[in-house]
Design a protein around this motif. Structure first.
Motif, PDB file in Angstrom:
ATOM      1  N   ARG A  72       0.962  -1.143  -0.030  1.00  0.00           N
ATOM      2  CA  ARG A  72      -0.216   0.007  -0.025  1.00  0.00           C
ATOM      3  C   ARG A  72       0.863   1.138  -0.123  1.00  0.00           C
ATOM      4  NH1 ARG A  72      -5.226  -2.234   1.051  1.00  0.00           N
ATOM      5  NH2 ARG A  72      -4.988  -3.855   2.674  1.00  0.00           N
ATOM      6  N   THR A 126      -9.725  -8.815  -4.564  1.00  0.00           N
ATOM      7  CA  THR A 126      -9.860  -8.384  -3.209  1.00  0.00           C
ATOM      8  C   THR A 126     -10.800  -9.498  -2.363  1.00  0.00           C
ATOM      9  OG1 THR A 126     -10.680  -6.829  -1.613  1.00  0.00           O
ATOM     10  CG2 THR A 126     -11.478  -6.782  -3.785  1.00  0.00           C
ATOM     11  N   ASP A 128     -12.870  -8.760  -0.195  1.00  0.00           N
ATOM     12  CA  ASP A 128     -13.797  -8.077   0.423  1.00  0.00           C
ATOM     13  C   ASP A 128     -15.104  -7.998  -0.683  1.00  0.00           C
ATOM     14  OD1 ASP A 128     -12.182  -7.256   2.203  1.00  0.00           O
ATOM     15  OD2 ASP A 128     -11.922  -5.067   1.702  1.00  0.00           O
ATOM     16  N   GLY A 171     -13.439  -7.538   5.942  1.00  0.00           N
ATOM     17  CA  GLY A 171     -14.422  -6.848   4.959  1.00  0.00           C
ATOM     18  C   GLY A 171     -14.265  -5.454   4.860  1.00  0.00           C
ATOM     19  N   ARG A 172     -13.197  -4.929   5.461  1.00  0.00           N
ATOM     20  CA  ARG A 172     -13.112  -3.318   5.648  1.00  0.00           C
ATOM     21  C   ARG A 172     -14.513  -2.573   5.646  1.00  0.00           C
ATOM     22  NH1 ARG A 172      -8.602  -0.554   4.176  1.00  0.00           N
ATOM     23  NH2 ARG A 172      -7.966  -2.167   2.724  1.00  0.00           N
ATOM     24  N   GLU A 223     -15.882  -6.951  10.389  1.00  0.00           N
ATOM     25  CA  GLU A 223     -14.812  -5.696  11.123  1.00  0.00           C
ATOM     26  C   GLU A 223     -15.416  -4.307  10.756  1.00  0.00           C
ATOM     27  OE1 GLU A 223     -10.864  -5.514   9.266  1.00  0.00           O
ATOM     28  OE2 GLU A 223     -11.763  -5.793   7.311  1.00  0.00           O
TER      29      GLU A 223
HETATM   30  O1  F6P Z   1      -9.330  -5.051   1.629  1.00  0.00           O
HETATM   31  C1  F6P Z   1      -8.637  -6.300   2.081  1.00  0.00           C
HETATM   32  C2  F6P Z   1      -8.356  -6.676   3.541  1.00  0.00           C
HETATM   33  O2  F6P Z   1      -8.149  -7.549   4.020  1.00  0.00           O
HETATM   34  C3  F6P Z   1      -9.877  -5.904   4.423  1.00  0.00           C
HETATM   35  O3  F6P Z   1     -10.571  -6.894   4.464  1.00  0.00           O
HETATM   36  C4  F6P Z   1      -9.151  -5.535   5.590  1.00  0.00           C
HETATM   37  O4  F6P Z   1     -10.020  -4.359   6.329  1.00  0.00           O
HETATM   38  C5  F6P Z   1      -7.704  -4.836   5.136  1.00  0.00           C
HETATM   39  O5  F6P Z   1      -7.532  -5.513   3.799  1.00  0.00           O
HETATM   40  C6  F6P Z   1      -6.614  -5.224   5.938  1.00  0.00           C
HETATM   41  O6  F6P Z   1      -5.344  -4.582   5.534  1.00  0.00           O
HETATM   42  P1  F6P Z   1      -3.883  -4.620   6.210  1.00  0.00           P
HETATM   43  O7  F6P Z   1      -3.400  -6.150   5.580  1.00  0.00           O
HETATM   44  O8  F6P Z   1      -3.113  -3.689   5.385  1.00  0.00           O
HETATM   45  O9  F6P Z   1      -4.137  -4.341   7.400  1.00  0.00           O
END
Ligand code: F6P
Length: 322
Positions: A72, A126, A128, A171-172, A223
């Motif tokens: 990211r 993804t 999600d 699932g953000r 979540e």
């Molecule tokens: O977008 C995919 C995801 O796994 C979401 O479900 C979750 O909120 C997020 O990424 C977690 O991101 P990271 O691995 O950067 O903490």
């Protein structure tokens, strides 16, 4: 000869490797060269490139994660970072970029297109499942099955102790994983961001369920729910439900790993091919998806930003069947 760059970005998803394989092999089919980009947009800025050919993607269709790595990138969020990325692509003579990822990936890709005229074609990857323009994203089905298997195990121990369990799934901001794993595991209650329920209503539902039940009670919590996930929800419930032996389980990143299901491998193969096919047809700034089993091309800028609708009929069904 056309040159296509390919990257995976944002949270990895099982099936991304199958998509990379399909992009490389479809490019070979159409007579194009492929440049793999390591670490998503960060790799674009750092010019972390590698030529990719047939054998570079052999033996990866069954592997989770992504051989191209992912990131990211904070720098890519800034105009300066995107300018460096675009310049690196132009220096390599790249005609189009295939970006495999989720909403953040497509948001970044859209900006790169608008600011620097780079043709970005999106492949939805993804867990999600929160992108418009496709019924399912690559990785979603595997994540569902992983979560289901984990929750089934929690059910065994919950049954043995007659406990109340709150299980949080990923699932953000979207409740797709929670809804479908909830149904698949016979959860007594499903808590989703899309179905706004006040804490008092959740308590009432739970009281009704606990009245009827003598064995375990399983609550699947997304979540991204407004209560802030399973731990926060448990704090809000502990006083009223102190006579129950309540436990919390957070499934976390286990949902992102593992070998992709057959469904995800086929979807990824299909969409990887369609991305190259779209470039071959001269399309630009689109995402390839599958709707009602048919390939669907959507302008990439329309795939994120708005919430993809959850199937509320399934949500109601879960209440009937609990
Ligand atoms: O977008 C995919 C995801 O796994 C979401 O479900 C979750 O909120 C997020 O990424 C977690 O991101 P990271 O691995 O950067 O903490």
């Amino acid at each position: 000869m056309k040159k296509i760059a390919v990257l995976t970005s944002g949270g990895d998803a099982p099936g991304m490797n199958a998509a990379v394989r399909a992009v490389v092999r479809s490019s070979e089919y159409f007579g194009y060269e492929v440049l793999g980009v390591n670490f998503g947009y960060r790799g674009l800025i750092e010019a972390d490139f590698k030529q990719m050919e047939h054998l570079d993607v052999s033996g990866i269709i069954q592997r989770g994660g992504t051989i191209l790595k992912s990131a990211r990138s904070e720098k890519f969020r800034e105009a300066e970072g995107r300018a460096i990325a675009a310049a690196n692509l132009k220096k390599e003579g790249v005609d189009a970029l295939v970006a495999i990822g989720g909403d953040g990936t497509f948001r970044g890709g859209t900006m790169l297109s608008k600011e620097h005229g780079i043709n970005v074609v999106g492949v939805p990857g993804t867990i999600d499942n929160d992108l418009i323009g496709t019924d399912e994203t690559i990785g979603y089905d595997t994540a569902l099955n992983t979560a289901m298997q984990a929750i089934d195990k929690i059910r065994d121990t919950a049954d043995a102790h007659e406990r109340l369990f709150l299980v949080e799934v990923m699932g953000r901001d979207a409740g797709f994983i929670a809804l479908e794993t909830g149904i698949a595991c016979g959860a007594e209650l499903i808590i989703l961001p899309e179905a706004i329920e006040k804490i008092e209503d959740i308590k009432e539902s739970l009281k009704d369920i606990l009245k009827e039940k003598s064995r375990s009670t399983l609550v699947v919590v997304s979540e991204g729910d407004e209560s802030g996930g399973a731990i926060k929800l448990s704090k809000k419930l502990e006083k009223d439900f102190s006579k129950y032996d309540m436990r919390v389980g957070i499934l976390g990143h286990i949902q992102r790993g593992g070998s992709p299901t057959a469904h995800d491998r086929v979807l990824a193969s299909r969409l990887g091919y369609e991305a190259v096919h779209a470039i071959h047809k001269g399309l630009s700034e689109v995402m390839v998806g599958v709707i009602n089993h048919e390939v669907k091309i959507t302008p990439i800028a329309e795939t994120f930003g708005k919430m993809k609708k959850i199937n509320m009929e399934l949500y109601e069904l879960a209440k009937i069947l609990r």
